[in-house]
Motif scaffolding. Structure first.
Motif, PDB file in Angstrom:
ATOM      1  N   THR A  42       0.822  -1.208   0.041  1.00 55.08           N
ATOM      2  CA  THR A  42      -0.006   0.115   0.032  1.00 55.08           C
ATOM      3  C   THR A  42       0.867   1.203  -0.068  1.00 55.08           C
ATOM      4  O   THR A  42       0.727   2.373  -0.590  1.00 55.08           O
ATOM      5  CB  THR A  42      -0.590   0.006   1.043  1.00 55.08           C
ATOM      6  OG1 THR A  42      -1.691  -1.129   1.047  1.00 55.08           O
ATOM      7  CG2 THR A  42      -2.018   1.195   1.123  1.00 55.08           C
ATOM      8  N   LEU A  43       2.080   1.281   0.797  1.00 52.59           N
ATOM      9  CA  LEU A  43       2.911   2.382   0.870  1.00 52.59           C
ATOM     10  C   LEU A  43       3.482   2.547  -0.328  1.00 52.59           C
ATOM     11  O   LEU A  43       3.727   3.710  -0.848  1.00 52.59           O
ATOM     12  CB  LEU A  43       3.837   2.346   2.006  1.00 52.59           C
ATOM     13  CG  LEU A  43       2.939   2.615   3.406  1.00 52.59           C
ATOM     14  CD1 LEU A  43       4.035   2.238   4.493  1.00 52.59           C
ATOM     15  CD2 LEU A  43       2.661   3.980   3.480  1.00 52.59           C
ATOM     16  N   HIS A  44       3.950   1.611  -0.992  1.00 55.37           N
ATOM     17  CA  HIS A  44       4.732   1.482  -2.039  1.00 55.37           C
ATOM     18  C   HIS A  44       3.820   2.113  -3.234  1.00 55.37           C
ATOM     19  O   HIS A  44       4.297   3.009  -4.172  1.00 55.37           O
ATOM     20  CB  HIS A  44       5.077   0.011  -2.595  1.00 55.37           C
ATOM     21  CG  HIS A  44       6.167  -0.069  -3.639  1.00 55.37           C
ATOM     22  ND1 HIS A  44       6.923  -1.220  -3.771  1.00 55.37           N
ATOM     23  CD2 HIS A  44       6.580   0.803  -4.186  1.00 55.37           C
ATOM     24  CE1 HIS A  44       7.824  -1.144  -4.392  1.00 55.37           C
ATOM     25  NE2 HIS A  44       7.826   0.101  -4.980  1.00 55.37           N
ATOM     26  N   ALA A  45       2.662   1.910  -3.349  1.00 54.81           N
ATOM     27  CA  ALA A  45       1.732   2.402  -4.190  1.00 54.81           C
ATOM     28  C   ALA A  45       1.569   4.002  -4.119  1.00 54.81           C
ATOM     29  O   ALA A  45       1.365   4.743  -4.928  1.00 54.81           O
ATOM     30  CB  ALA A  45       0.393   1.820  -4.492  1.00 54.81           C
ATOM     31  N   GLU A  46       1.337   4.424  -2.719  1.00 54.80           N
ATOM     32  CA  GLU A  46       1.430   5.799  -2.559  1.00 54.80           C
ATOM     33  C   GLU A  46       2.357   6.500  -2.818  1.00 54.80           C
ATOM     34  O   GLU A  46       2.140   7.722  -3.263  1.00 54.80           O
ATOM     35  CB  GLU A  46       0.935   5.682  -0.912  1.00 54.80           C
ATOM     36  CG  GLU A  46       0.465   7.272  -0.441  1.00 54.80           C
ATOM     37  CD  GLU A  46       0.219   7.228   1.094  1.00 54.80           C
ATOM     38  OE1 GLU A  46       0.312   8.366   1.784  1.00 54.80           O
ATOM     39  OE2 GLU A  46      -0.008   6.272   1.620  1.00 54.80           O
ATOM     40  N   ALA A  47       3.606   5.931  -2.652  1.00 56.19           N
ATOM     41  CA  ALA A  47       4.878   6.448  -2.919  1.00 56.19           C
ATOM     42  C   ALA A  47       5.050   6.946  -4.565  1.00 56.19           C
ATOM     43  O   ALA A  47       5.181   7.781  -4.960  1.00 56.19           O
ATOM     44  CB  ALA A  47       6.147   5.822  -2.803  1.00 56.19           C
ATOM     45  N   GLY A  48       4.364   5.888  -5.420  1.00 54.08           N
ATOM     46  CA  GLY A  48       4.198   5.844  -6.440  1.00 54.08           C
ATOM     47  C   GLY A  48       3.550   7.033  -7.177  1.00 54.08           C
ATOM     48  O   GLY A  48       3.578   7.494  -8.365  1.00 54.08           O
ATOM     49  N   ARG A  49       2.541   7.416  -6.521  1.00 52.96           N
ATOM     50  CA  ARG A  49       1.440   8.289  -6.799  1.00 52.96           C
ATOM     51  C   ARG A  49       1.860   9.812  -6.117  1.00 52.96           C
ATOM     52  O   ARG A  49       1.053  10.775  -6.279  1.00 52.96           O
ATOM     53  CB  ARG A  49       0.093   8.092  -6.282  1.00 52.96           C
ATOM     54  CG  ARG A  49      -0.529   6.869  -7.008  1.00 52.96           C
ATOM     55  CD  ARG A  49      -1.972   6.859  -6.577  1.00 52.96           C
ATOM     56  NE  ARG A  49      -2.402   6.514  -5.361  1.00 52.96           N
ATOM     57  CZ  ARG A  49      -2.601   5.348  -4.621  1.00 52.96           C
ATOM     58  NH1 ARG A  49      -2.466   4.007  -5.535  1.00 52.96           N
ATOM     59  NH2 ARG A  49      -2.451   5.197  -3.446  1.00 52.96           N
TER      60      ARG A  49
END
Length: 278
Positions: free
Chosen positions: A14-21
């Motif tokens: 989840t945090l990985h995706a958030e960083a990507g956005r």
């Protein structure tokens, strides 16, 4: 049996995706990060890697950390110095002597706290996020820099070049196997997983310090998918060129395989990069 590499990937998705956005990443992907800003971002990374690589060296005999201690292949400090001079000129030495920003200092302090604590195994999380990120999503960030800023061949991208690693995919697989061979107590395992989450948050905080200089908002889910499709097209084009040059069929190996979209958001962060492919 707990597989640490799998747990790290799952616990940070989840945090990985958030960083990507993040706004910073959005602008990076679209070529809207100036080379001047990128030069300052490298200063931030220099502080991080300087702290991390000193900590890893201090604990190279730790039974867990020894399994992923590969300074000859992975250390980024000297590579960063090359890029810092390329983007900032000789003044880079003065720039890295200036006090780190609040987010950078928090990141550095977190690494130092892990190193001085009674559980230095938490440094595993920092190594996982940073190095696998550079070997994965970092390779895409490298292509973005070259594409949008028309960099001379092999100039300004030393951070993402691992000269002593021939096949990035095989190396990442080896690294994950080393993670899975670690013998950690339940408390140590949970601490490493929590530290990996904190590392993503620290990275995002570092990104956010540039936000006031950038326009726009976070990537939406639809924009994220659009980016993935665009990156897939770029990957196919690069693979076709490589196959033609070698007179061989296109294969999913080496750097190109690390650019597969199914891995993209797992491999993004930090590289820059951030980018972890676990």
């Amino acid at each position: 049996m707990t597989l640490l590499a799998v747990d790290l990937r799952e616990s940070t998705k989840t945090l990985h995706a958030e960083a990507g956005r993040s706004k910073f990443m959005k602008h990076f992907f679209k070529g809207a990060i100036s080379l001047e800003m990128y030069g300052r971002y490298l200063v931030a990374l220099y502080h991080i890697y300087n702290a991390l690589e000193k900590a890893l060296d201090d604990h190279k005999t730790n039974s867990a950390l020894a399994l992923i201690y590969f300074p000859d292949q992975l250390s980024r400090k000297l590579s960063l110095e090359k890029d810092l001079e390329y983007y900032n000129g000789l003044k880079w030495r003065e720039m890295v002597q200036e006090p780190p920003s609040p987010a950078q200092q928090n990141y550095v302090s977190r690494i130092q706290e892990c190193s001085s604590s009674d559980m230095p195994e938490r440094l595993v999380a920092h190594s996982y996020v940073r190095y696998l990120g550079d070997l994965s999503g970092g390779q895409i960030l490298c292509k973005r820099l070259q594409k949008f800023h028309k960099l001379p061949e092999n100039e300004g991208i030393a951070l993402y070049q691992f000269e002593k690693i021939q096949d990035y995919d095989l190396y990442k697989e080896m690294f994950r196997k080393q993670l899975n061979q670690m013998t950690l107590t339940d408390a140590q395992n949970e601490a490493v997983l929590e530290e990996a989450k904190q590392t993503f948050l620290l990275n995002m905080a570092m990104f956010s310090e540039f936000d006031h200089e950038l326009d726009g908002d976070l990537l939406t889910s639809a924009e994220q998918l659009e980016e993935l499709e665009s990156l897939e097209k770029e990957k196919k084009a690069l693979a076709a060129v490589a196959a033609t040059a070698n007179g061989a069929p296109v294969v999913k190996s080496g750097i190109l395989a690390s650019m597969m979209p199914s891995r993209w958001w797992r491999s993004l962060t930090g590289s820059v990069g951030l980018k972890v492919d676990a």
